[in-house]
Write an enzyme that holds these catalytic residues in place. Structure first.
Site, PDB file in Angstrom:
ATOM      1  N   HIS A 284       5.938  22.574 -22.698  1.00 28.85           N
ATOM      2  CA  HIS A 284       6.324  21.151 -22.739  1.00 28.85           C
ATOM      3  C   HIS A 284       5.368  20.458 -23.704  1.00 28.85           C
ATOM      4  O   HIS A 284       5.406  20.715 -24.897  1.00 28.85           O
ATOM      5  CB  HIS A 284       6.284  20.613 -21.311  1.00 28.85           C
ATOM      6  CG  HIS A 284       6.886  19.254 -21.114  1.00 28.85           C
ATOM      7  ND1 HIS A 284       7.661  18.631 -22.050  1.00 28.85           N
ATOM      8  CD2 HIS A 284       6.825  18.388 -20.066  1.00 28.85           C
ATOM      9  CE1 HIS A 284       8.044  17.452 -21.593  1.00 28.85           C
ATOM     10  NE2 HIS A 284       7.539  17.270 -20.386  1.00 28.85           N
ATOM     11  N   HIS A 323      14.957  24.012 -28.023  1.00 23.66           N
ATOM     12  CA  HIS A 323      14.894  22.909 -27.064  1.00 23.66           C
ATOM     13  C   HIS A 323      15.982  23.115 -26.026  1.00 23.66           C
ATOM     14  O   HIS A 323      17.071  23.582 -26.361  1.00 23.66           O
ATOM     15  CB  HIS A 323      15.117  21.570 -27.801  1.00 23.66           C
ATOM     16  CG  HIS A 323      14.640  20.409 -27.028  1.00 23.66           C
ATOM     17  ND1 HIS A 323      15.397  19.815 -26.065  1.00 23.66           N
ATOM     18  CD2 HIS A 323      13.458  19.739 -27.055  1.00 23.66           C
ATOM     19  CE1 HIS A 323      14.712  18.816 -25.541  1.00 23.66           C
ATOM     20  NE2 HIS A 323      13.534  18.749 -26.116  1.00 23.66           N
ATOM     21  N   ASP A 380       7.551  18.894 -31.691  1.00 24.12           N
ATOM     22  CA  ASP A 380       6.183  19.406 -31.755  1.00 24.12           C
ATOM     23  C   ASP A 380       5.885  20.228 -32.986  1.00 24.12           C
ATOM     24  O   ASP A 380       4.729  20.577 -33.224  1.00 24.12           O
ATOM     25  CB  ASP A 380       5.898  20.258 -30.512  1.00 24.12           C
ATOM     26  CG  ASP A 380       5.743  19.392 -29.293  1.00 24.12           C
ATOM     27  OD1 ASP A 380       5.082  18.362 -29.409  1.00 24.12           O
ATOM     28  OD2 ASP A 380       6.305  19.739 -28.246  1.00 24.12           O
TER      29      ASP A 380
HETATM   30  N1  ACO Z   1      11.343  31.449 -30.403  1.00 26.41           N
HETATM   31  C1  ACO Z   1      12.116  32.572 -30.320  1.00 26.41           C
HETATM   32  N2  ACO Z   1      13.206  32.689 -29.544  1.00 26.41           N
HETATM   33  C2  ACO Z   1      13.505  31.619 -28.773  1.00 26.41           C
HETATM   34  C3  ACO Z   1      12.755  30.430 -28.793  1.00 26.41           C
HETATM   35  C4  ACO Z   1      11.632  30.356 -29.648  1.00 26.41           C
HETATM   36  N3  ACO Z   1      10.903  29.270 -29.744  1.00 26.41           N
HETATM   37  N4  ACO Z   1      13.311  29.547 -27.950  1.00 26.41           N
HETATM   38  C5  ACO Z   1      14.367  30.158 -27.399  1.00 26.41           C
HETATM   39  N5  ACO Z   1      14.479  31.413 -27.901  1.00 26.41           N
HETATM   40  C6  ACO Z   1      15.546  32.375 -27.624  1.00 26.41           C
HETATM   41  C7  ACO Z   1      15.370  33.003 -26.251  1.00 26.41           C
HETATM   42  O1  ACO Z   1      14.627  34.200 -26.322  1.00 26.41           O
HETATM   43  C8  ACO Z   1      16.813  33.249 -25.876  1.00 26.41           C
HETATM   44  O2  ACO Z   1      17.271  34.370 -26.581  1.00 26.41           O
HETATM   45  P1  ACO Z   1      18.272  35.427 -25.882  1.00 26.41           P
HETATM   46  O3  ACO Z   1      19.552  34.638 -25.663  1.00 26.41           O
HETATM   47  O4  ACO Z   1      18.384  36.533 -26.854  1.00 26.41           O
HETATM   48  O5  ACO Z   1      17.606  35.823 -24.574  1.00 26.41           O
HETATM   49  C9  ACO Z   1      17.554  32.052 -26.438  1.00 26.41           C
HETATM   50  O6  ACO Z   1      16.771  31.636 -27.570  1.00 26.41           O
HETATM   51  C10 ACO Z   1      17.710  30.909 -25.451  1.00 26.41           C
HETATM   52  O7  ACO Z   1      16.409  30.511 -25.042  1.00 26.41           O
HETATM   53  P2  ACO Z   1      16.017  29.990 -23.606  1.00 26.41           P
HETATM   54  O8  ACO Z   1      14.596  30.415 -23.311  1.00 26.41           O
HETATM   55  O9  ACO Z   1      17.079  30.350 -22.617  1.00 26.41           O
HETATM   56  O10 ACO Z   1      16.069  28.441 -23.825  1.00 26.41           O
HETATM   57  P3  ACO Z   1      15.517  27.338 -22.868  1.00 26.41           P
HETATM   58  O11 ACO Z   1      16.414  26.175 -22.980  1.00 26.41           O
HETATM   59  O12 ACO Z   1      15.247  27.883 -21.499  1.00 26.41           O
HETATM   60  O13 ACO Z   1      14.071  27.029 -23.493  1.00 26.41           O
HETATM   61  C11 ACO Z   1      12.337  26.043 -24.679  1.00 26.41           C
HETATM   62  C12 ACO Z   1      13.784  25.912 -24.215  1.00 26.41           C
HETATM   63  C13 ACO Z   1      11.392  26.258 -23.476  1.00 26.41           C
HETATM   64  C14 ACO Z   1      11.904  24.743 -25.357  1.00 26.41           C
HETATM   65  C15 ACO Z   1      12.240  27.248 -25.663  1.00 26.41           C
HETATM   66  O14 ACO Z   1      13.086  27.038 -26.766  1.00 26.41           O
HETATM   67  C16 ACO Z   1      10.815  27.512 -26.124  1.00 26.41           C
HETATM   68  O15 ACO Z   1      10.060  28.205 -25.426  1.00 26.41           O
HETATM   69  N6  ACO Z   1      10.404  26.946 -27.312  1.00 26.41           N
HETATM   70  C17 ACO Z   1       9.067  27.108 -27.781  1.00 26.41           C
HETATM   71  C18 ACO Z   1       8.145  26.133 -27.059  1.00 26.41           C
HETATM   72  C19 ACO Z   1       8.329  24.710 -27.552  1.00 26.41           C
HETATM   73  O16 ACO Z   1       8.364  24.440 -28.747  1.00 26.41           O
HETATM   74  N7  ACO Z   1       8.417  23.774 -26.595  1.00 26.41           N
HETATM   75  C20 ACO Z   1       8.539  22.362 -26.899  1.00 26.41           C
HETATM   76  C21 ACO Z   1       9.816  21.808 -26.416  1.00 26.41           C
HETATM   77  S1  ACO Z   1       9.963  20.112 -26.872  1.00 26.41           S
HETATM   78  C22 ACO Z   1       9.010  19.311 -25.760  1.00 26.41           C
HETATM   79  O17 ACO Z   1       8.718  19.730 -24.664  1.00 26.41           O
HETATM   80  C23 ACO Z   1       8.516  18.011 -26.154  1.00 26.41           C
END
Ligand code: ACO
Length: 445
Positions: A284, A323, A380
């Site tokens: 987050h 996201h 971010d």
């Molecule tokens: N890098 C690589 N792969 C990713 C990423 C990433 N940053 N984010 C999602 N994926 C992939 C997952 O592995 C998944 O792949 P799959 O379908 O092959 O299993 C798919 O994309 C869907 O991802 P989920 O984890 O199900 O997405 P979710 O909605 O649960 O997660 C989150 C969202 C937590 C923001 C995620 O994208 C992430 O971890 N991003 C990196 C951390 C980040 O930048 N957070 C800031 C968010 S903005 C904020 O809080 C202000």
């Protein structure tokens, strides 16, 4: 909900008529049920009446991470994740960044309308004159280790504020709610700056009421021996825009934490401390810290291909990408990107990390792995680069997020208190553990 085979299920059930309903067949019993659809939503409690027999608890919905559950009705922030739209009280974020100020946006979020000139002046006056904290807070801060994470210090000190303002627990009193909002928005920069100065072993700088909200914050961070700190207007403005961009984002992890804790009718300082706790995590508010670490680790544009390969193999995440809601370019990331160069110019800094970030974004957006999963830069991805250029240490980045998000948390908290359907948050579980196990005395184990 209507049980079609038995008529109305019970007194609580509603009659679903017309096309705005869902007909569910329970294949365990062969019974059909009509469930009302309102605002594209069905009520989870409407499923409780679906039972195999009278002993049955009834059907529950299961939604880990609340990915498809609306937990409240809200008029604060609108997001269309597919189209990349963000609006506060209906006003697009782009217009707010261009024409408004952070404190005006804070008022808009909390009170639901743009303030008149008098309302705005009064609001700014009140916030400016509540920036001081009780001297005991300084003693409290001094108790932390020299290397304490500023976010941990902020979390503890926001929670501690509730002990300085016990009257804030009278949450049904409108005046108390207002003054708590003013105090929280006003004191958050002071607490954050004290935490930062503590980590450097520098004396705390008291607020300067002649300066703007962000100018005063820069002064509390960076003032040294000079009699009067004069903030660079370009940095003041860039920070104000960053604060607008981080002010609210509807039911994210930290806002949900504020609402969950607030639903027990605790005081606002304690509820907001829960928001700070939610924001602390790397998925987050901690993500911009993780982005900077990632960029440092990549070290050079030559290493990007290997790094992205590792991400695609699932060895790590591309931080600052993806996201839960945006399945398109996060509109906040686009606005921040415009300001990176401006801040680098104002601070006379070159950023080798910016070159890596730009190339990383380009390559990821050219790669089917990311586009097919709708992974785009989020807020971010670039914010950490701005904070770094301003001289803010990486550990303090999340604190920079918590300051403006305080107004969003307060808006969510106040809205929650007016919700006629407010109930203490109390989710259900699917129990997976053993039952009827006999206790074994310690000498027999
Ligand atoms: N890098 C690589 N792969 C990713 C990423 C990433 N940053 N984010 C999602 N994926 C992939 C997952 O592995 C998944 O792949 P799959 O379908 O092959 O299993 C798919 O994309 C869907 O991802 P989920 O984890 O199900 O997405 P979710 O909605 O649960 O997660 C989150 C969202 C937590 C923001 C995620 O994208 C992430 O971890 N991003 C990196 C951390 C980040 O930048 N957070 C800031 C968010 S903005 C904020 O809080 C202000």
């Amino acid at each position: 909900m209507t049980d079609k085979s038995q008529g109305m299920e019970d007194g609580r059930a509603s009659t679903a008529t017309g096309t705005e309903s869902l007909t569910v067949t329970d294949n365990r019993t062969g019974k059909n049920y009509d469930i009302e659809i309102n605002d594209g939503t069905v009520r989870a409690m409407d499923f409780r009446g679906i039972k195999v027999d009278e002993e049955d608890f009834g059907l529950m919905t299961y939604d880990p991470g609340y990915s498809n559950t609306a937990s409240c009705r809200s008029a604060v922030t609108y997001i269309d994740g597919e189209k990349g739209i963000l609006e506060h009280r209906g006003i697009p974020i782009e217009q707010l960044c261009e024409q408004s100020t952070y404190l005006e946006v804070a008022y808009l979020l909390i009170y639901g309308h743009l303030p008149t000139e008098d309302e705005y002046n009064q609001w700014v006056y009140e916030i400016t004159h509540h920036t001081y904290v009780h001297e005991n807070i300084k003693n409290f801060m001094n108790g932390f280790r020299h290397d304490a994470n500023p976010m941990g210090m902020l979390l503890a000190s926001v929670g501690a504020l509730s002990t300085f303002y016990p009257e804030a627990s009278d949450i049904r009193d409108e005046q108390q709610r207002h003054i708590s909002a003013v105090r929280l928005i006003a004191k958050m920069p002071t607490l954050a700056a004290f935490a930062y100065r503590h980590s450097l072993g520098l004396p705390y700088v008291y607020p300067d009421n002649d300066l703007s909200y962000t100018g005063n914050f820069l002064s509390m961070l960076f003032k040294m021996a000079e009699p009067k700190y004069e903030p660079d207007p370009r940095l003041e403005k860039a920070l104000d825009i960053l604060f607008i961009l981080h002010a609210d984002h509807e039911q994210n992890c930290s806002a949900a934490a504020v609402r969950v804790v607030g639903s027990s009718l605790t005081d606002p300082f304690t509820a907001i401390a829960a928001g700070v706790a939610g924001l602390y995590g790397p998925l987050h508010g901690g993500a911009n810290v993780a982005v900077l670490r990632m960029l440092n680790r990549i070290g050079s544009t030559d290493n990007i291909v290997d790094f992205l390969e590792g991400v695609k193999q699932g060895d790590e995440r591309l931080m600052g990408f993806g996201h839960r809601v945006y399945k398109n370019y996060d509109p906040r990331a686009r606005i921040i990107r415009h300001h990176v160069d401006e801040v680098l110019e104002a601070t006379n800094k070159e950023s080798p990390l910016l070159d890596i970030a730009v190339e990383l974004e380009k390559r990821a957006l050219d790669d089917d792995y990311f586009t097919s999963r709708k992974l785009y830069p989020n807020v971010d991805f670039y914010s950490g680069l701005i904070y770094e250029a301003m001289g803010i240490p990486t550990d303090a980045f999340t604190v920079m997020f918590a300051i403006p998000r305080t107004s969003g948390w307060m808006a969510q908290w106040m809205e929650m208190l007016h919700d006629e359907e407010l109930k203490i948050a109390r989710p259900r579980q699917i129990y997976t553990g053993p039952r009827d196990v006999d206790y074994v005395p310690i000498d027999e184990r």
